[in-house]
Design an enzyme around this catalytic site. Structure first.
Site, PDB file in Angstrom:
ATOM      1  N   CYS A  40      -4.080   3.149  -0.346  1.00  0.00           N
ATOM      2  CA  CYS A  40      -3.086   3.760  -1.226  1.00  0.00           C
ATOM      3  C   CYS A  40      -3.553   3.772  -2.670  1.00  0.00           C
ATOM      4  O   CYS A  40      -4.528   3.112  -3.042  1.00  0.00           O
ATOM      5  CB  CYS A  40      -1.759   2.971  -1.175  1.00  0.00           C
ATOM      6  SG  CYS A  40      -1.048   2.767   0.463  1.00  0.00           S
ATOM      7  N   CYS A  44       1.627   3.416  -5.376  1.00  0.00           N
ATOM      8  CA  CYS A  44       2.354   3.748  -4.149  1.00  0.00           C
ATOM      9  C   CYS A  44       3.670   2.982  -4.088  1.00  0.00           C
ATOM     10  O   CYS A  44       3.728   1.775  -4.377  1.00  0.00           O
ATOM     11  CB  CYS A  44       1.510   3.423  -2.921  1.00  0.00           C
ATOM     12  SG  CYS A  44       2.272   3.981  -1.370  1.00  0.00           S
ATOM     13  N   CYS A  71      -2.910   7.045   2.821  1.00  0.00           N
ATOM     14  CA  CYS A  71      -1.454   6.917   2.941  1.00  0.00           C
ATOM     15  C   CYS A  71      -0.807   8.299   2.876  1.00  0.00           C
ATOM     16  O   CYS A  71      -1.169   9.123   2.033  1.00  0.00           O
ATOM     17  CB  CYS A  71      -0.931   6.029   1.815  1.00  0.00           C
ATOM     18  SG  CYS A  71       0.875   5.920   1.705  1.00  0.00           S
ATOM     19  N   CYS A  74       1.696   8.339  -0.719  1.00  0.00           N
ATOM     20  CA  CYS A  74       1.134   8.506  -2.070  1.00  0.00           C
ATOM     21  C   CYS A  74      -0.070   9.452  -2.100  1.00  0.00           C
ATOM     22  O   CYS A  74      -0.532   9.821  -3.181  1.00  0.00           O
ATOM     23  CB  CYS A  74       0.755   7.152  -2.666  1.00  0.00           C
ATOM     24  SG  CYS A  74      -0.601   6.300  -1.823  1.00  0.00           S
TER      25      CYS A  74
END
Length: 366
Positions: A40, A44, A71, A74
């Site tokens: 991430c 995030c 992810c 994000c």
């Protein structure tokens, strides 16, 4: 110098940035969770993992090579603030017809839910789509008034249903009546996406006036100074200098540009301008101390004042205040965040070494 520019910040610092969603670390590191095999951004908003389950990488590519998946919340493979694909057709149409009075019905013709557009503009610009497009129309109207076009004609050309409605909107936006348009200088602004997060860029005919990271604490004060002390009125819109700047920033972060050619305009005091002129003379890949900068402008005892002028610089990266460090070689301060300063210095140091530039340290040039 190499010890000052680690590949990553200290682990404890990155954990704290991850837990607080600190935007100033955007692009500086990526968080990878060993239990989920997902990586991430630092910002995030998903549930935070236990620090013991986290490893950090300097780039998204390194995280992917280690077997982690991006992810879905994000989206770490996209630049923060980048226009999403679902919105691009509407944004392109807006660029073609900036004078048009856009409605929610117009938005729906692109197969996009108005609520989704509203949420994106609120998050990115702090305003609704309707407010954004109206501000663009008013910016173009200001230019027309200053060129001598009559108020009635400008009101109609700008998509307003009545002259009185145009006058009210103009007064609210610029603080003067349309008949006094000559008292205002328009600044066109847009957000630019960079590996270190979104930056706000503003330009007028003379050049780029402001380039700052959007989360810089001093940004509201800088905008107020431009409005109250320098007579600027800011409106969203496109400008040739902003297009040039966007392209040059992309090449800079890609390690393919060492000197910007886009014109700049930096209003300020005589002292500030002297310091900023000295900043512009620091070569790519080099650093100077605040004391050296004071000597360069002929004010060797004004080190603290020089540091203050450095902090008042509104043109991050273009006037490279990130190249000014403490006399002991430490990073010193930086309005955009210390992690970003270290990133920029590392980028320039590595590229300068590849191009055989000489990097000058404070100690070496005393």
């Amino acid at each position: 110098m190499d010890a000052m520019l680690p590949l990553l910040p200290p682990r404890e610092e990155m954990i704290a940035a991850m837990l607080s969603c600190n935007a100033s670390y955007e692009g500086v590191f990526f968080t990878a969770v060993v239990t989920t095999r997902i990586f991430c951004r630092p910002t995030c908003t998903a549930r935070k993992p236990l620090p013991s389950n986290v490893v950090f990488y300097a780039t998204a590519g390194e995280a992917q090579e280690a077997g982690f998946r991006p992810c879905l919340r994000c989206r770490p493979l996209e630049l923060e603030g980048e226009c999403p694909g679902w919105l691009r057709p509407l944004i392109d149409a807006l660029e073609i017809e900036p004078d048009r009075r856009w409605t929610l019905a117009d938005v729906e013709t692109y197969g996009i839910a108005p609520a989704r557009v509203r949420a994106w503009f609120k998050q990115r610009f702090g305003t609704t789509f309707s407010e954004y497009t109206r501000a663009r129309r008013l910016g173009l109207a200001l230019d027309r008034l200053k060129s001598g076009t009559g108020i009635d004609d400008v009101a109609m050309e700008s998509g307003f249903e009545s002259v009185s409605g145009f006058r009210d909107a103009f007064q609210k936006t610029f603080g003067v009546a349309p008949g006094k348009a000559g008292e205002r200088k328009v600044l066109y602004y847009r957000r630019l996406t960079t590996p270190l997060g979104s930056m706000l860029a503003m330009a007028e005919a003379s050049g780029v006036v402001l380039l700052e990271f959007c989360d810089r604490p001093a940004l509201p004060r800088e905008l107020e100074d431009l409005r109250h002390n320098h007579g600027y009125a800011a409106v969203p819109g496109d400008h040739t200098h902003l297009r040039t700047l966007g392209g040059e920033l992309s090449r800079y972060f890609g390690g393919r540009l060492v000197e910007f050619s886009v014109p700049i305009c930096a209003p300020g005091t005589a002292f500030d301008k002297a310091v900023w002129e000295a900043l512009s003379g620091i070569p790519y890949g080099a650093i100077r101390s605040y004391a050296q900068l004071a000597h360069a402008i002929g004010r060797p005892t004004a080190v603290r004042a020089v540091a203050g002028a450095n902090g008042r610089n509104r043109l991050a990266i273009l006037l490279p205040c990130h190249r000014v460090v403490a006399s002991d070689g430490g990073l010193g301060g930086y309005g955009g965040g210390m992690a970003r300063k270290a990133f920029l210095l590392k980028l320039e140091r590595q590229q300068a070494a590849a191009e055989n530039y000489e990097s000058i340290t404070p100690e070496a040039s005393r």
